[in-house]
Design a protein around this motif. Structure first.
Motif, short mmCIF file in Angstrom:
data_model
loop_
_atom_site.label_atom_id
_atom_site.label_comp_id
_atom_site.label_asym_id
_atom_site.label_seq_id
_atom_site.Cartn_x
_atom_site.Cartn_y
_atom_site.Cartn_z
N VAL A 54 0.79 -1.67 -0.42
CA VAL A 54 -0.04 0.16 -0.03
C VAL A 54 1.13 1.33 0.14
N SER A 94 -4.22 9.46 -3.79
CA SER A 94 -5.32 8.13 -4.03
C SER A 94 -5.97 7.82 -5.48
N GLY A 95 -6.54 6.23 -5.39
CA GLY A 95 -6.72 6.28 -6.75
C GLY A 95 -8.22 6.86 -6.99
N SER A 96 -9.05 6.86 -5.50
CA SER A 96 -10.34 7.41 -5.19
C SER A 96 -9.94 9.14 -5.89
N GLU A 146 -4.19 0.61 -9.92
CA GLU A 146 -4.88 -0.35 -9.24
C GLU A 146 -6.06 -0.26 -8.79
N GLU A 147 -6.01 0.59 -7.58
CA GLU A 147 -6.80 1.32 -6.89
C GLU A 147 -7.44 2.04 -7.92
N THR A 190 -9.96 -0.59 -9.57
CA THR A 190 -11.09 -1.19 -9.09
C THR A 190 -11.91 -0.38 -8.30
#
Length: 386
Positions: A39, A317-319, A359-360, A363
């Protein structure tokens, strides 16, 4: 001008926790193998083990009371992403393009200066990581390595050269063009450096060589003079008209970095910008200023269908990437995240950072029912209640 001649200590103070398998890099540090970081928090933790306290403050600090620094994160956290069960979406595609540059993921690394403070390979490692991930580097003017050195190590990734609107602008642009860069990124929000309290408190005085990779071959100013301009308040500042004239003579597509209002977006487009970076310099310039993600919608409204848009500042982050794309960005820039990766494990650390973000993002796209990044819109978001 502040004395900037003493090198800070940035050598490891201890060895970060790692999986049993490890490998050395050119600095002799031992790093986890490619599966070691699970992470992003592990990457940051490892980075902070290697850096001295004053370098950490230089990296993580902001201007003034750091209101803007905190606002960047708080603004992202006010958005929620809608879930779409049973959407039928599998294997989302994160690929996109930005100003003709193909990207495997909507990520560029930001043009942070002083990269040798964090790892001896600096932007050489960053560019190699981008090349491995199919993403791209914004290569800084005030970096430890020259435009040519970074381009030579990773020509596929080193496509965008960042520079400042100072007297040597056209000489730097010509140098970047000869080195193979296709696009310029002009930092427009840095007529002087922000009032950075942590650096002042620490009497932070890094050696100028960390910022002087491009000093050779530019007649004026040399790197010390560049810092005089960045830190001075009585230096003549450029305006949009002068920038428009200079960029027209350079005959290269250019990006305006540091846009936070519809007015500034319109002026940049009128001056000939091909893209805008909505950015408050990571909270390091004007405090308090709007959070970048809060400023994005009004800039996107002006820019829609006219120029590309990138979002910088606060992405963790990915979000966050998904949220930025939903509010109108085409790509995001990662600055501090890239530095954490660099400090933690050189090229591998930056590469792993980009891999985890991608990857995040993938997802989240699957859970939100979006098969491509082009399908992500404001309809995918909802404001959290206060």
């Amino acid at each position: 001008m502040t004395d900037l001649t003493a090198k800070p200590a940035s050598t490891p103070t201890s060895t970060p926790d790692a999986t049993p398998a490890s490998t050395p890099d050119t600095s002799g540090r031992m790093y986890p193998e490619e599966t070691g970081f699970a992470v992003l928090q592990e990457i940051r933790d490892a980075a902070l083990e290697y850096l001295s306290d004053d370098v950490v403050d230089f990296l993580e600090g902001g201007a003034g009371a750091e209101t803007n620094l905190r606002a960047n994160r708080g603004a992202f956290e006010r958005w929620a992403i809608k879930t779409r069960p049973m959407s039928g979406v599998s294997r989302p595609q994160t690929a996109t393009e930005f100003l003709g540059i193909p990207l495997a993921s909507p990520i560029l690394t930001a043009p942070f200066g002083g990269d040798g403070l964090f790892h001896e390979d600096g932007h050489l490692a960053v560019a190699r990581a981008n090349a491995a991930c199919g993403t791209a580097s914004m290569v800084p003017e005030a970096g430890t390595f020259s435009y040519e050195q970074v381009a030579d190590t990773a020509p596929a990734a080193a496509r965008i050269a960042q520079l400042h609107p100072f007297d040597h602008f056209e000489a730097s642009a010509e140098r970047a063009k000869k080195a193979g860069y296709t696009t310029l990124c002009v930092t427009v929000d840095c007529s002087t450096a922000g009032f950075r309290v942590r650096n002042r408190t620490n009497r932070f005085n890094p050696d100028l060589s960390y910022f002087g990779g491009n000093r050779d071959g530019v007649d004026t100013p040399q790197v010390a003079e560049m810092f005089e301009r960045l830190l001075g308040l009585d230096t003549p500042a450029w305006d949009w008209a002068r920038l428009a004239e200079a960029t027209e003579r350079c005959a290269m597509p250019w990006i305006a970095k540091g846009i936070l209002t519809a007015e500034a977006a319109e002026r940049a487009i009128e001056a000939g910008a091909s893209a805008l970076v909505v950015s408050n310099h990571g909270g390091r310039q004007l405090d308090p200023a709007p959070a970048s993600i809060d400023a994005l919608p009004e800039v996107a409204e002006v820019a829609a269908g006219r120029v590309h848009i990138a979002l910088d500042s606060g992405v963790r982050s990915g979000s966050d990437i998904f949220t930025a794309l939903a509010l109108g960005a085409d790509v995001v820039l990662i600055g501090r995240l890239a530095v954490y990766g660099l400090a933690a494990a050189g090229e591998h650390g930056v590469r792993r950072t980009i891999e985890l973000l991608t990857e995040e993002l993938s997802t989240i796209m699957m859970l939100a029912g979006r098969a491509t990044v082009g399908e992500i819109t404001a309809d995918d978001l909802v404001r959290r209640p206060r």
